[in-house]
Design a protein around this motif. Structure first.
Motif, PDB file in Angstrom:
ATOM      1  N   ILE A 208       2.398  12.112  17.988  1.00 19.43           N
ATOM      2  CA  ILE A 208       2.914  10.877  17.386  1.00 19.43           C
ATOM      3  C   ILE A 208       1.796   9.854  17.236  1.00 19.43           C
ATOM      4  CG2 ILE A 208       4.514   8.950  17.675  1.00 19.43           C
ATOM      5  CD1 ILE A 208       6.290  10.818  19.330  1.00 19.43           C
ATOM      6  N   ARG A 209       1.623   9.351  16.020  1.00 19.57           N
ATOM      7  CA  ARG A 209       0.581   8.358  15.755  1.00 19.57           C
ATOM      8  C   ARG A 209       1.170   7.008  15.336  1.00 19.57           C
ATOM      9  NH1 ARG A 209      -2.590   9.734  18.841  1.00 19.57           N
ATOM     10  NH2 ARG A 209      -4.070   8.245  17.939  1.00 19.57           N
ATOM     11  N   LYS A 210       2.466   6.857  15.501  1.00 21.06           N
ATOM     12  CA  LYS A 210       3.118   5.584  15.201  1.00 21.06           C
ATOM     13  C   LYS A 210       3.722   5.018  16.475  1.00 21.06           C
ATOM     14  CE  LYS A 210       4.642   7.200  10.617  1.00 21.06           C
ATOM     15  NZ  LYS A 210       5.840   7.492   9.785  1.00 21.06           N
ATOM     16  N   THR A 211       3.631   3.723  16.632  1.00 22.33           N
ATOM     17  CA  THR A 211       4.236   3.059  17.785  1.00 22.33           C
ATOM     18  C   THR A 211       5.729   2.892  17.538  1.00 22.33           C
ATOM     19  OG1 THR A 211       2.197   1.843  18.218  1.00 22.33           O
ATOM     20  CG2 THR A 211       4.218   0.980  19.205  1.00 22.33           C
ATOM     21  N   ALA A 212       6.544   3.437  18.424  1.00 21.18           N
ATOM     22  CA  ALA A 212       7.994   3.346  18.260  1.00 21.18           C
ATOM     23  C   ALA A 212       8.453   1.898  18.411  1.00 21.18           C
ATOM     24  CB  ALA A 212       8.692   4.226  19.294  1.00 21.18           C
ATOM     25  N   ILE A 213       9.241   1.442  17.447  1.00 25.79           N
ATOM     26  CA  ILE A 213       9.852   0.115  17.519  1.00 25.79           C
ATOM     27  C   ILE A 213      11.355   0.331  17.681  1.00 25.79           C
ATOM     28  CG2 ILE A 213      10.333  -2.027  16.285  1.00 25.79           C
ATOM     29  CD1 ILE A 213       7.444  -1.799  17.205  1.00 25.79           C
ATOM     30  N   LYS A 225       2.184  -7.082  21.435  1.00 24.06           N
ATOM     31  CA  LYS A 225       1.152  -6.094  21.125  1.00 24.06           C
ATOM     32  C   LYS A 225       1.728  -4.937  20.315  1.00 24.06           C
ATOM     33  CE  LYS A 225      -1.803  -6.998  25.137  1.00 24.06           C
ATOM     34  NZ  LYS A 225      -2.418  -6.423  26.361  1.00 24.06           N
ATOM     35  N   LEU A 226       2.960  -4.543  20.620  1.00 29.99           N
ATOM     36  CA  LEU A 226       3.589  -3.433  19.896  1.00 29.99           C
ATOM     37  C   LEU A 226       3.854  -3.820  18.442  1.00 29.99           C
ATOM     38  CD1 LEU A 226       6.154  -2.042  22.509  1.00 29.99           C
ATOM     39  CD2 LEU A 226       3.765  -1.396  22.141  1.00 29.99           C
ATOM     40  N   LEU A 227       4.330  -5.035  18.218  1.00 35.07           N
ATOM     41  CA  LEU A 227       4.572  -5.495  16.850  1.00 35.07           C
ATOM     42  C   LEU A 227       3.266  -5.553  16.060  1.00 35.07           C
ATOM     43  CD1 LEU A 227       7.153  -8.358  17.518  1.00 35.07           C
ATOM     44  CD2 LEU A 227       7.628  -6.148  16.464  1.00 35.07           C
ATOM     45  N   GLU A 228       2.214  -6.032  16.698  1.00 29.29           N
ATOM     46  CA  GLU A 228       0.916  -6.115  16.031  1.00 29.29           C
ATOM     47  C   GLU A 228       0.377  -4.729  15.705  1.00 29.29           C
ATOM     48  OE1 GLU A 228      -2.380  -7.461  14.180  1.00 29.29           O
ATOM     49  OE2 GLU A 228      -0.657  -8.660  14.829  1.00 29.29           O
ATOM     50  N   ALA A 229       0.540  -3.783  16.641  1.00 27.49           N
ATOM     51  CA  ALA A 229       0.077  -2.412  16.412  1.00 27.49           C
ATOM     52  C   ALA A 229       0.844  -1.766  15.265  1.00 27.49           C
ATOM     53  CB  ALA A 229       0.242  -1.581  17.682  1.00 27.49           C
ATOM     54  N   ARG A 230       2.159  -1.993  15.233  1.00 26.96           N
ATOM     55  CA  ARG A 230       2.969  -1.399  14.155  1.00 26.96           C
ATOM     56  C   ARG A 230       2.615  -2.012  12.810  1.00 26.96           C
ATOM     57  NH1 ARG A 230       4.248   2.219  12.066  1.00 26.96           N
ATOM     58  NH2 ARG A 230       6.274   3.176  11.724  1.00 26.96           N
ATOM     59  N   ARG A 231       2.308  -3.284  12.792  1.00 24.55           N
ATOM     60  CA  ARG A 231       1.903  -3.969  11.560  1.00 24.55           C
ATOM     61  C   ARG A 231       0.651  -3.316  10.975  1.00 24.55           C
ATOM     62  NH1 ARG A 231       2.113  -9.728   9.659  1.00 24.55           N
ATOM     63  NH2 ARG A 231       0.101 -10.304   8.785  1.00 24.55           N
ATOM     64  N   LYS A 232      -0.328  -3.014  11.824  1.00 18.29           N
ATOM     65  CA  LYS A 232      -1.560  -2.377  11.363  1.00 18.29           C
ATOM     66  C   LYS A 232      -1.291  -0.959  10.854  1.00 18.29           C
ATOM     67  CE  LYS A 232      -4.614  -5.002  14.436  1.00 18.29           C
ATOM     68  NZ  LYS A 232      -5.519  -4.937  15.625  1.00 18.29           N
ATOM     69  N   GLN A 233      -0.388  -0.246  11.523  1.00 17.84           N
ATOM     70  CA  GLN A 233      -0.079   1.123  11.108  1.00 17.84           C
ATOM     71  C   GLN A 233       0.634   1.150   9.753  1.00 17.84           C
ATOM     72  OE1 GLN A 233       2.221   2.358  14.494  1.00 17.84           O
ATOM     73  NE2 GLN A 233       0.461   2.273  15.877  1.00 17.84           N
ATOM     74  N   LEU A 234       1.555   0.214   9.531  1.00 23.33           N
ATOM     75  CA  LEU A 234       2.294   0.183   8.265  1.00 23.33           C
ATOM     76  C   LEU A 234       1.415  -0.230   7.085  1.00 23.33           C
ATOM     77  CD1 LEU A 234       5.711  -1.436   9.297  1.00 23.33           C
ATOM     78  CD2 LEU A 234       5.298   0.926   8.621  1.00 23.33           C
ATOM     79  N   LYS A 235       0.403  -1.004   7.347  1.00 24.63           N
ATOM     80  CA  LYS A 235      -0.451  -1.543   6.287  1.00 24.63           C
ATOM     81  C   LYS A 235      -1.079  -0.440   5.433  1.00 24.63           C
ATOM     82  CE  LYS A 235      -4.004  -5.114   5.644  1.00 24.63           C
ATOM     83  NZ  LYS A 235      -4.816  -4.418   4.634  1.00 24.63           N
ATOM     84  N   ILE A 236      -1.317   0.725   6.017  1.00 24.69           N
ATOM     85  CA  ILE A 236      -1.972   1.831   5.313  1.00 24.69           C
ATOM     86  C   ILE A 236      -1.204   2.202   4.048  1.00 24.69           C
ATOM     87  CG2 ILE A 236      -2.671   4.250   5.466  1.00 24.69           C
ATOM     88  CD1 ILE A 236      -3.034   3.791   8.498  1.00 24.69           C
ATOM     89  N   HIS A 237       0.121   2.380   4.171  1.00 20.10           N
ATOM     90  CA  HIS A 237       0.927   2.760   3.015  1.00 20.10           C
ATOM     91  C   HIS A 237       1.376   1.553   2.196  1.00 20.10           C
ATOM     92  CE1 HIS A 237       0.866   6.937   3.782  1.00 20.10           C
ATOM     93  NE2 HIS A 237       1.680   6.932   4.827  1.00 20.10           N
ATOM     94  N   LEU A 238       1.616   0.423   2.862  1.00 20.60           N
ATOM     95  CA  LEU A 238       2.087  -0.755   2.134  1.00 20.60           C
ATOM     96  C   LEU A 238       1.058  -1.286   1.158  1.00 20.60           C
ATOM     97  CD1 LEU A 238       3.973  -2.654   4.976  1.00 20.60           C
ATOM     98  CD2 LEU A 238       4.993  -1.675   2.913  1.00 20.60           C
ATOM     99  N   ASP A 239      -0.213  -1.028   1.414  1.00 17.19           N
ATOM    100  CA  ASP A 239      -1.269  -1.495   0.507  1.00 17.19           C
ATOM    101  C   ASP A 239      -1.380  -0.647  -0.766  1.00 17.19           C
ATOM    102  OD1 ASP A 239      -1.990  -3.656   1.988  1.00 17.19           O
ATOM    103  OD2 ASP A 239      -3.732  -2.733   2.939  1.00 17.19           O
ATOM    104  N   LYS A 240      -0.635   0.474  -0.836  1.00 14.78           N
ATOM    105  CA  LYS A 240      -0.684   1.334  -2.022  1.00 14.78           C
ATOM    106  C   LYS A 240       0.319   0.843  -3.054  1.00 14.78           C
ATOM    107  CE  LYS A 240      -2.117   5.328   0.739  1.00 14.78           C
ATOM    108  NZ  LYS A 240      -1.746   6.673   1.236  1.00 14.78           N
ATOM    109  N   ASN A 241      -0.116   0.708  -4.299  1.00 16.85           N
ATOM    110  CA  ASN A 241       0.694   0.068  -5.324  1.00 16.85           C
ATOM    111  C   ASN A 241       1.898   0.863  -5.804  1.00 16.85           C
ATOM    112  OD1 ASN A 241      -0.828  -2.291  -5.444  1.00 16.85           O
ATOM    113  ND2 ASN A 241      -2.287  -1.418  -6.897  1.00 16.85           N
TER     114      ASN A 241
END
Length: 401
Positions: A208-213, A225-241
Motif C-alpha cells: 500500500i502506497r496511499k495513506t488510509a483516510i 500529518k495524515l491529511l498533508e500526506a494524502r494531499r501530496k499523494q493525490l496531487k500526482i493524478h489531480l495535476d493531470k488535465n
C-alpha cells in the motif's frame, strides 16, 4: 468532542493497537482473528488457542475488581462450555493508575463476580452454570496490565520497524494503514474473513502506497500529518488535465455535507475543470433520492453552475446524460460549457457509471459501491473526513478547519 466520546474512540483504537501487536508478534502463518468468536483477539497456532479480551479504562483513576466482572463472567461462560479444551484466556486491561504490586484475579474475585447484584451484568451472572471449576479456569487465565495509549502506539511503531517497515514511512503510511486494516477486518460478518496472518498483514502493508483516510485514522493524534500526506499523494493524478473523475458521495456520513457540498463542487471546477485541456466532465453521484439531488442541482445553478442530470421530461436517458457539452472559449482563457458537471442519484441510476469507466473514482464518506465495476480504475477513498478536509486533501483549499 466530549471526553467520554474521546475515551470510547480511544478504547477501540487501543484494542486495534493491541491486535496489531499480536499480529506482529506472531509466527508468519499463525491465524489471528480480529473480533473472534470467543474474544476480541484470537491467536491460533498449530498447538494452542489464545483468546484475548481488551478493556481500556483511561477514565478510571484506579483499578477496581468490579470493573472487570463482565469480561470475567464472559470468559467463565465460554470456559464452562468448552471443557476439556485447553484455551488460554487473557484479560488485557488498562487503567490510568495501577498500584504496585499489580492486582490479581483469584477465586475470591471470581466468586464476587458470580454473586454480584449489579443489574448491568445480571444476564452474564446467570449465563455461567453453577459448579464451574474456578481453579481450572484460573490455571488457564492471565490478567495483564497494558501501557498507556501513547506507549502502545509507540510499541506498534517499533514492531513495524522490526518487521522491516522503513522507519520514515511508519508514522504516515505503515502505522495508519495497519490500524485501518484491522478496523476494516473487525466489521466483516464472517469470522473467517476476519482472520489474517502476520505474513499476509505485512505483505499488504508493504504494497500500500496511499495513506488510509478513515474515521479511525483521522482519530489518531497525527491527523494533520495524515491529511498533508494524502494531499501530496493525490496531487500526482489531480495535476493531470484529461482524467475522467467520478465522485460517489454518502451525505449521511459527512457532518458538514449540506453546508459544504456546493462550495466543494464550485471550488473543484474552478481548479480542475475550466481550461480547454480539461476535456472530461466530472460526475457527481450522490447517495440521495432524486428530490435531494435536484435541490443540490438548483443550488449549483444559483452559483452559475449547470449540472446535467440526464432527464428528458420525466425519463432518465443515459445517452443524454453522457453526451458531451457544447463549449466555447470565453474571456480570460476559461471555457464556457453547456453544462459543467453531471449529477445523478446513486440509488436510481448509479449503475450507469459502469457503462463508461472513469480514470479516478473518489469515494467520499461511506457509500455502498459494491455494484460498481472498479477493475482498472484508480480508487481514492476518503472516509471519516469533513467536506472541508476533502477540499484540503484535493488541493482546492489550503485550510481544512
Amino acid at each position: 468532542m466530549p471526553r467520554t466520546a474521546d475515551y470510547t474512540i480511544q478504547g477501540f483504537l487501543y484494542q486495534f493497537n493491541k491486535t496489531a501487536l499480536e499480529i506482529l508478534g506472531a509466527q508468519d502463518n499463525d491465524k489471528i482473528t480480529v473480533e473472534g468468536i470467543i474474544e476480541d483477539i484470537e491467536v491460533a497456532t498449530p498447538t494452542t488457542l489464545t483468546a484475548i479480551q481488551c478493556k481500556y479504562h483511561e477514565a478510571s483513576t484506579s483499578f477496581t475488581a468490579s470493573a472487570v466482572y463482565k469480561p470475567l463472567l464472559q470468559m467463565l461462560k465460554h470456559f464452562s462450555e468448552n471443557q476439556p479444551t485447553s484455551i488460554r484466556y487473557i484479560l488485557f486491561v488498562h487503567f490510568s493508575v495501577v498500584v504496585t504490586p499489580a492486582p490479581i484475579i483469584d477465586k475470591a474475585v471470581l466468586k464476587a463476580a458470580l454473586t454480584s447484584k449489579d443489574k448491568s451484568i445480571e444476564k452474564h451472572v446467570k449465563a455461567v452454570p453453577p459448579g464451574v471449576d474456578l481453579d481450572s479456569f484460573l490455571d488457564q487465565f492471565t490478567m495483564e496490565f497494558g501501557p498507556c495509549y501513547d506507549e502502545i502506539v509507540k510499541h506498534v511503531g517499533r514492531e513495524l520497524e522490526a518487521c522491516g517497515m522503513p522507519s520514515g514511512e511508519i508514522e504516515i503510511l505503515a502505522y495508519p494503514n495497519a490500524i485501518h486494516k484491522i478496523a476494516t477486518l473487525s466489521v466483516k460478518h464472517n469470522a473467517v474473513e476476519r482472520q489474517i496472518t502476520k505474513k499476509e498483514f505485512l505483505s499488504e502493508l508493504i504494497a500500500i502506497r496511499k495513506t488510509a483516510i478513515s474515521r479511525w485514522t483521522l482519530a489518531l493524534k497525527t491527523r494533520e500529518k495524515l491529511l498533508e500526506a494524502r494531499r501530496k499523494q493525490l496531487k500526482i493524478h489531480l495535476d493531470k488535465n484529461s482524467r475522467l473523475r467520478y465522485f460517489v458521495i454518502d451525505p449521511s456520513s459527512i457532518e458538514d455535507y449540506d453546508s459544504e457540498i456546493v462550495l466543494f463542487i464550485s471550488d473543484y471546477l474552478d481548479k480542475y475543470h475550466f481550461k480547454p485541456a480539461h476535456i472530461s466532465t466530472p460526475i457527481l453521484c450522490l447517495h440521495a433520492n432524486r428530490s435531494e439531488v435536484q435541490k443540490i442541482q438548483h443550488r449549483l445553478y444559483l452559483k452559475g453552475i449547470v449540472a446535467n442530470d440526464g432527464y428528458m421530461g420525466a425519463q432518465f436517458e443515459e445517452s443524454f446524460f453522457f453526451r458531451e457539452p457544447l463549449a466555447s472559449k470565453s474571456v480570460g482563457g476559461k471555457v464556457k460549457r453547456e453544462f459543467n458537471v453531471r449529477i445523478l442519484s446513486c440509488d436510481d441510476h448509479g449503475i450507469v457509471l459502469n457503462d463508461q469507466k472513469c480514470d479516478d473514482l473518489f469515494i467520499i464518506g461511506d457509500p455502498d459501491c459494491d455494484a460498481l465495476d472498479t477493475v482498472d480504475v484508480n480508487i481514492e477513498h476518503l472516509a471519516g473526513a469533513t467536506m472541508k478536509e476533502v477540499k484540503y486533501v484535493m488541493g482546492v483549499s489550503n485550510v481544512y478547519e
